[in-house]
Design an enzyme around this catalytic site. Structure first.
Site, PDB file in Angstrom:
ATOM      1  N   ASN A  42      35.156 -81.797-106.489  1.00  0.00           N
ATOM      2  CA  ASN A  42      35.866 -81.652-105.215  1.00  0.00           C
ATOM      3  C   ASN A  42      35.704 -80.223-104.699  1.00  0.00           C
ATOM      4  OD1 ASN A  42      37.588 -80.963-107.424  1.00  0.00           O
ATOM      5  ND2 ASN A  42      39.407 -81.190-106.167  1.00  0.00           N
ATOM      6  N   ILE A  43      35.399 -80.122-103.410  1.00  0.00           N
ATOM      7  CA  ILE A  43      35.168 -78.840-102.751  1.00  0.00           C
ATOM      8  C   ILE A  43      36.130 -78.780-101.565  1.00  0.00           C
ATOM      9  CG2 ILE A  43      33.466 -77.354-101.599  1.00  0.00           C
ATOM     10  CD1 ILE A  43      32.559 -77.988-104.418  1.00  0.00           C
ATOM     11  N   GLU A  44      37.148 -77.932-101.691  1.00  0.00           N
ATOM     12  CA  GLU A  44      38.209 -77.888-100.675  1.00  0.00           C
ATOM     13  C   GLU A  44      37.924 -76.839 -99.602  1.00  0.00           C
ATOM     14  OE1 GLU A  44      41.827 -77.476-102.980  1.00  0.00           O
ATOM     15  OE2 GLU A  44      41.694 -79.569-103.634  1.00  0.00           O
ATOM     16  N   CYS A  53      35.895 -85.013-101.763  1.00  0.00           N
ATOM     17  CA  CYS A  53      36.232 -85.432-103.121  1.00  0.00           C
ATOM     18  C   CYS A  53      34.995 -85.411-104.013  1.00  0.00           C
ATOM     19  CB  CYS A  53      36.802 -86.840-103.108  1.00  0.00           C
ATOM     20  SG  CYS A  53      38.394 -87.007-102.303  1.00  0.00           S
ATOM     21  N   GLU A  55      33.769 -87.625-106.144  1.00  0.00           N
ATOM     22  CA  GLU A  55      32.903 -88.805-106.259  1.00  0.00           C
ATOM     23  C   GLU A  55      31.989 -88.947-105.050  1.00  0.00           C
ATOM     24  OE1 GLU A  55      36.176 -88.466-106.206  1.00  0.00           O
ATOM     25  OE2 GLU A  55      37.189 -90.402-106.097  1.00  0.00           O
ATOM     26  N   CYS A  88      40.397 -92.091-103.935  1.00  0.00           N
ATOM     27  CA  CYS A  88      41.207 -92.263-102.719  1.00  0.00           C
ATOM     28  C   CYS A  88      40.566 -93.351-101.840  1.00  0.00           C
ATOM     29  CB  CYS A  88      41.314 -90.944-101.970  1.00  0.00           C
ATOM     30  SG  CYS A  88      39.798 -90.468-101.107  1.00  0.00           S
ATOM     31  N   CYS A  91      37.116 -92.539-100.361  1.00  0.00           N
ATOM     32  CA  CYS A  91      36.049 -92.624-101.375  1.00  0.00           C
ATOM     33  C   CYS A  91      35.734 -94.075-101.705  1.00  0.00           C
ATOM     34  CB  CYS A  91      36.445 -91.868-102.634  1.00  0.00           C
ATOM     35  SG  CYS A  91      36.314 -90.081-102.421  1.00  0.00           S
TER      36      CYS A  91
HETATM   37  N1  THU Z   1      40.268 -85.757-105.346  1.00  0.00           N
HETATM   38  C1  THU Z   1      39.024 -86.098-105.772  1.00  0.00           C
HETATM   39  O1  THU Z   1      38.098 -85.282-105.745  1.00  0.00           O
HETATM   40  N2  THU Z   1      38.829 -87.355-106.232  1.00  0.00           N
HETATM   41  C2  THU Z   1      39.804 -88.265-106.445  1.00  0.00           C
HETATM   42  O2  THU Z   1      39.534 -89.347-106.924  1.00  0.00           O
HETATM   43  C3  THU Z   1      41.188 -87.936-106.068  1.00  0.00           C
HETATM   44  C4  THU Z   1      41.378 -86.674-105.322  1.00  0.00           C
HETATM   45  C5  THU Z   1      40.486 -84.380-104.906  1.00  0.00           C
HETATM   46  C6  THU Z   1      40.726 -84.158-103.446  1.00  0.00           C
HETATM   47  C7  THU Z   1      41.470 -82.841-103.448  1.00  0.00           C
HETATM   48  O3  THU Z   1      40.531 -81.780-103.521  1.00  0.00           O
HETATM   49  C8  THU Z   1      42.257 -82.872-104.753  1.00  0.00           C
HETATM   50  O4  THU Z   1      41.635 -83.854-105.559  1.00  0.00           O
HETATM   51  C9  THU Z   1      43.722 -83.180-104.588  1.00  0.00           C
HETATM   52  O5  THU Z   1      43.891 -84.329-103.852  1.00  0.00           O
END
Ligand code: THU
Length: 133
Positions: A42-44, A53, A55, A88, A91
Site C-alpha cells: 500500500n502506497i498512501e 492498496c 493488492e 476492500c 480491490c
Molecule cells: N489496505 C490495503 O492495502 N489492502 C487491504 O486489503 C486493506 C487496506 C491499505 C489501504 C490503506 O493504505 C491502509 O491499508 C489502511 O486502510
C-alpha cells in the site's frame, strides 16, 4: 509456490509499504503460472484517496510486465494484524476484472493465520464488462 513461501514473500513486500497515515503496512504478491512473482504494497498519500492498496499495486505490477488475467496463479495479501486483511470493495472489483475468477486468493497475517478463497466468494454478483452491453 506453497503457502509458507507466499507468506514470506508477501511479508517482504509489506516492508515496501508507504503508509505514514494509517501506519498499517500491507504486502501483496501475485504469482504467475510460469513461475514469476510480483510484489505490491500500500502506497498512501496526504490526499488520502490518491493512495493505493497493496493488492491492486501487485496486480498492476504484474500487468506492467506483460502478464494478463489468465497468466496469473495466486494472489496473497498480508498484514501484521490480529485479524486477516480482507481486500476492500474497490480491490475486489479490480481483482474480479484482472485476476482469474477461480484463482487462489490468500489473506494472511504475520502470526501465520491464513485463509484461502477466491474472488467469486469475495464478490458475488460481479459487475463486469458484460453488464455494459
Ligand atoms: N489496505 C490495503 O492495502 N489492502 C487491504 O486489503 C486493506 C487496506 C491499505 C489501504 C490503506 O493504505 C491502509 O491499508 C489502511 O486502510
Amino acid at each position: 509456490m506453497e503457502i509458507n513461501e507466499l507468506i514470506n514473500h508477501a511479508k517482504e513486500a509489506s516492508k515496501l509499504s508507504y503508509s505514514p497515515y494509517s501506519k498499517f503496512a500491507v504486502g501483496a504478491l501475485v504469482t504467475t503460472k510460469d513461475g514469476k512473482y510480483f510484489y505490491g504494497a500500500n502506497i498512501e498519500n496526504a490526499a488520502y484517496p490518491s493512495g493505493i492498496c497493496a493488492e491492486r499495486c501487485a496486480l498492476y505490477h504484474a500487468y506492467m510486465h506483460g502478464y494478463k488475467k489468465d497468466d496469473l496463479d495466486s494472489l496473497i495479501i498480508i498484514a501484521d494484524s490480529d485479524s486477516l486483511p480482507y481486500p476492500c470493495g474497490a480491490c475486489r472489483q479490480v481483482i474480479s476484472e484482472l485476476f482469474p475468477l477461480d484463482g487462489k486468493v490468500f489473506v494472511a497475517n504475520f502470526k501465520g493465520d491464513y485463509l484461502q478463497t477466491n474472488i467469486k466468494e469475495l464478490l458475488p454478483y460481479i459487475f463486469s464488462s458484460s453488464n455494459l452491453e
